[in-house]
Design a protein around this motif. Structure first.
Motif, PDB file in Angstrom:
ATOM      1  N   ARG A   6       1.111  -0.140  -1.402  1.00 27.28           N
ATOM      2  CA  ARG A   6       0.828  -0.482   0.003  1.00 27.28           C
ATOM      3  C   ARG A   6      -0.417   0.256   0.518  1.00 27.28           C
ATOM      4  O   ARG A   6      -1.274  -0.331   1.177  1.00 27.28           O
ATOM      5  CB  ARG A   6       2.043  -0.116   0.856  1.00 27.28           C
ATOM      6  CG  ARG A   6       1.914  -0.515   2.331  1.00 27.28           C
ATOM      7  CD  ARG A   6       3.075   0.030   3.144  1.00 27.28           C
ATOM      8  NE  ARG A   6       3.030   1.482   3.210  1.00 27.28           N
ATOM      9  CZ  ARG A   6       4.058   2.292   2.971  1.00 27.28           C
ATOM     10  NH1 ARG A   6       5.240   1.801   2.660  1.00 27.28           N
ATOM     11  NH2 ARG A   6       3.909   3.604   3.051  1.00 27.28           N
ATOM     12  N   ALA A  24      -3.401  -1.471  -0.835  1.00 29.07           N
ATOM     13  CA  ALA A  24      -3.579  -2.798  -0.224  1.00 29.07           C
ATOM     14  C   ALA A  24      -4.248  -2.671   1.146  1.00 29.07           C
ATOM     15  O   ALA A  24      -5.145  -3.441   1.490  1.00 29.07           O
ATOM     16  CB  ALA A  24      -2.230  -3.508  -0.099  1.00 29.07           C
ATOM     17  N   LEU A  83      -6.375  -0.733   2.238  1.00 31.26           N
ATOM     18  CA  LEU A  83      -7.806  -0.432   2.216  1.00 31.26           C
ATOM     19  C   LEU A  83      -8.655  -1.700   2.349  1.00 31.26           C
ATOM     20  O   LEU A  83      -9.821  -1.643   2.723  1.00 31.26           O
ATOM     21  CB  LEU A  83      -8.165   0.323   0.927  1.00 31.26           C
ATOM     22  CG  LEU A  83      -7.505   1.692   0.782  1.00 31.26           C
ATOM     23  CD1 LEU A  83      -7.811   2.290  -0.576  1.00 31.26           C
ATOM     24  CD2 LEU A  83      -7.966   2.645   1.885  1.00 31.26           C
ATOM     25  N   TYR A  84      -8.056  -2.853   2.046  1.00 34.16           N
ATOM     26  CA  TYR A  84      -8.774  -4.132   2.167  1.00 34.16           C
ATOM     27  C   TYR A  84      -8.272  -4.956   3.353  1.00 34.16           C
ATOM     28  O   TYR A  84      -8.476  -6.168   3.390  1.00 34.16           O
ATOM     29  CB  TYR A  84      -8.617  -4.941   0.876  1.00 34.16           C
ATOM     30  CG  TYR A  84      -9.738  -4.742  -0.139  1.00 34.16           C
ATOM     31  CD1 TYR A  84     -10.807  -3.887   0.111  1.00 34.16           C
ATOM     32  CD2 TYR A  84      -9.736  -5.445  -1.350  1.00 34.16           C
ATOM     33  CE1 TYR A  84     -11.824  -3.724  -0.819  1.00 34.16           C
ATOM     34  CE2 TYR A  84     -10.751  -5.289  -2.276  1.00 34.16           C
ATOM     35  CZ  TYR A  84     -11.794  -4.421  -2.001  1.00 34.16           C
ATOM     36  OH  TYR A  84     -12.811  -4.278  -2.927  1.00 34.16           O
ATOM     37  N   TRP A  97      -6.642 -13.846   6.416  1.00 34.47           N
ATOM     38  CA  TRP A  97      -5.483 -13.842   5.500  1.00 34.47           C
ATOM     39  C   TRP A  97      -4.446 -12.784   5.890  1.00 34.47           C
ATOM     40  O   TRP A  97      -3.293 -12.847   5.460  1.00 34.47           O
ATOM     41  CB  TRP A  97      -5.928 -13.627   4.053  1.00 34.47           C
ATOM     42  CG  TRP A  97      -6.114 -14.897   3.296  1.00 34.47           C
ATOM     43  CD1 TRP A  97      -5.131 -15.716   2.801  1.00 34.47           C
ATOM     44  CD2 TRP A  97      -7.356 -15.534   2.959  1.00 34.47           C
ATOM     45  NE1 TRP A  97      -5.687 -16.802   2.168  1.00 34.47           N
ATOM     46  CE2 TRP A  97      -7.051 -16.718   2.250  1.00 34.47           C
ATOM     47  CE3 TRP A  97      -8.692 -15.211   3.183  1.00 34.47           C
ATOM     48  CZ2 TRP A  97      -8.024 -17.579   1.761  1.00 34.47           C
ATOM     49  CZ3 TRP A  97      -9.666 -16.067   2.700  1.00 34.47           C
ATOM     50  CH2 TRP A  97      -9.341 -17.244   2.006  1.00 34.47           C
ATOM     51  N   LYS A 104      -2.753 -12.495   8.256  1.00 33.21           N
ATOM     52  CA  LYS A 104      -1.570 -13.161   8.811  1.00 33.21           C
ATOM     53  C   LYS A 104      -0.460 -13.349   7.771  1.00 33.21           C
ATOM     54  O   LYS A 104       0.724 -13.215   8.091  1.00 33.21           O
ATOM     55  CB  LYS A 104      -1.991 -14.529   9.373  1.00 33.21           C
ATOM     56  CG  LYS A 104      -0.863 -15.315   9.985  1.00 33.21           C
ATOM     57  CD  LYS A 104      -1.351 -16.624  10.604  1.00 33.21           C
ATOM     58  CE  LYS A 104      -0.156 -17.467  11.071  1.00 33.21           C
ATOM     59  NZ  LYS A 104      -0.594 -18.790  11.569  1.00 33.21           N
ATOM     60  N   TYR A 105      -0.835 -13.702   6.547  1.00 28.60           N
ATOM     61  CA  TYR A 105       0.189 -13.987   5.535  1.00 28.60           C
ATOM     62  C   TYR A 105       0.389 -12.861   4.522  1.00 28.60           C
ATOM     63  O   TYR A 105       1.225 -12.986   3.628  1.00 28.60           O
ATOM     64  CB  TYR A 105      -0.137 -15.288   4.796  1.00 28.60           C
ATOM     65  CG  TYR A 105       0.025 -16.496   5.695  1.00 28.60           C
ATOM     66  CD1 TYR A 105       1.279 -16.791   6.237  1.00 28.60           C
ATOM     67  CD2 TYR A 105      -1.051 -17.302   6.026  1.00 28.60           C
ATOM     68  CE1 TYR A 105       1.451 -17.880   7.083  1.00 28.60           C
ATOM     69  CE2 TYR A 105      -0.895 -18.394   6.873  1.00 28.60           C
ATOM     70  CZ  TYR A 105       0.363 -18.666   7.399  1.00 28.60           C
ATOM     71  OH  TYR A 105       0.530 -19.737   8.242  1.00 28.60           O
ATOM     72  N   LEU A 106      -0.398 -11.815   4.665  1.00 34.39           N
ATOM     73  CA  LEU A 106      -0.264 -10.695   3.726  1.00 34.39           C
ATOM     74  C   LEU A 106       0.607  -9.629   4.390  1.00 34.39           C
ATOM     75  O   LEU A 106       0.129  -8.688   5.014  1.00 34.39           O
ATOM     76  CB  LEU A 106      -1.652 -10.166   3.349  1.00 34.39           C
ATOM     77  CG  LEU A 106      -2.530 -11.184   2.595  1.00 34.39           C
ATOM     78  CD1 LEU A 106      -3.983 -10.733   2.546  1.00 34.39           C
ATOM     79  CD2 LEU A 106      -1.998 -11.436   1.184  1.00 34.39           C
ATOM     80  N   VAL A 149       2.251  -7.156   3.527  1.00 36.62           N
ATOM     81  CA  VAL A 149       2.109  -5.744   3.168  1.00 36.62           C
ATOM     82  C   VAL A 149       1.160  -5.031   4.134  1.00 36.62           C
ATOM     83  O   VAL A 149       1.213  -3.810   4.277  1.00 36.62           O
ATOM     84  CB  VAL A 149       1.617  -5.602   1.701  1.00 36.62           C
ATOM     85  CG1 VAL A 149       0.208  -6.172   1.527  1.00 36.62           C
ATOM     86  CG2 VAL A 149       1.646  -4.162   1.232  1.00 36.62           C
ATOM     87  N   LEU A 150       0.319  -5.781   4.836  1.00 34.07           N
ATOM     88  CA  LEU A 150      -0.657  -5.178   5.754  1.00 34.07           C
ATOM     89  C   LEU A 150      -0.090  -4.974   7.163  1.00 34.07           C
ATOM     90  O   LEU A 150      -0.739  -4.379   8.012  1.00 34.07           O
ATOM     91  CB  LEU A 150      -1.914  -6.056   5.833  1.00 34.07           C
ATOM     92  CG  LEU A 150      -2.660  -6.295   4.521  1.00 34.07           C
ATOM     93  CD1 LEU A 150      -3.841  -7.228   4.736  1.00 34.07           C
ATOM     94  CD2 LEU A 150      -3.137  -4.969   3.919  1.00 34.07           C
TER      95      LEU A 150
END
Lengths: 173, 173
Positions: A152, A155, A157-158, A165, A167-169, A171-172
């Motif tokens: 996590r 992840a 960091l990007y 995106w 919205k659907y990721l 983990v962020l």
């Protein structure tokens, strides 16, 4: 899922290889950043896992199995890694964790823990009476939780770079 | 962290090995359970990643780089794996993912993407205009997010078994 020692060892014995495959050889930009104040980088997490091998899981298992006069666990130092990891590279920490975990899995197997021993108890500094089964389950969850954490942290960091995106990721979030 | 192609490939090319190390040879009890209705097991996740290799990341990268007349991406089927994985073992899926990802990393490297090309755009079915840099960042985050997911799904199987430790095992919350 009911606790099962053999299936628990399946997870515990692969954690060092999982972390080495996930982190070994990565650019430091991935492994040294954290999620903000009072959070840990992947580098910090490996130091924390090493401290657990030395002071937590197997030492506490032994205290419970021995059922001696003093069954109190030594409190766990969640910040020990900041001192202990000093001057070591991530690769050194990954190798140290692998070596220690190897010893500890060997020790665990040698204990030949019987199902009825999973109900034996020790004294946790905060929770008081805990069973061996709970301790060993927590060890497995602790491993997987730190794999979650390091993945996590990287992840995030990007997050900016991923634009809409996000919205659907999940983990962020 | 700014997007960097070389550092992104560091993550993308290790994901199949990470998942193989994390899941390969585990008892099915770890890999076939999910988090409840409409959630995915580790087995489902690998099928989903395979579908992404075939239809999403590299095909969309090509659409952007070609800058042809139709730059619209094909919508991604988030449920394709339930049909496509049928009859396959987890080990077969892990090997298939590894093979496809290997091809795709090779293709990505061959494209020799220049920094200024990261600003080229394609048309996402929902977000509309997105850049190549955002697409490739999302690919990296997507990989790490699914490593988070499979580790979390497995951790939760020992939630009850961990007793009072649940309090400090944030992955279970």
């Amino acid at each position: 899922m009911n606790f099962n020692l053999k299936k628990s060892i399946e997870i515990l014995e692969r954690t060092p290889s999982v972390l080495e495959t996930l982190l070994g050889g990565l650019s430091p930009e991935w492994t040294t950043q954290n999620e903000g104040e009072n959070t840990w980088s992947p580098y910090d997490v490996i130091g924390h896992l090493i401290h657990g091998e030395n002071t937590d899981w197997i030492p506490r298992t032994k205290i419970i199995l021995e059922q001696g006069e003093d069954m109190a666990f030594v409190p766990y130092d969640r910040f020990a890694q900041f001192e202990n990891s000093k001057g070591k590279s991530l690769q050194q920490l990954l190798s140290e964790f692998k070596k220690l975990r190897g010893f500890n899995i060997k020790a665990l197997k040698k204990m030949n823990i019987r199902d009825e021993e999973l109900e034996l108890t020790g004294i946790h500094p905060e929770f008081r009476e805990v069973t061996l089964g709970q301790l060993l389950s927590a060890w497995v969850v602790h491993d997987l939780g730190h794999i979650v954490q390091v993945s996590r942290v990287m992840a995030k960091l990007y997050k900016e770079e991923s634009g809409p995106w996000v919205k659907y990721l999940k983990v962020l979030h």
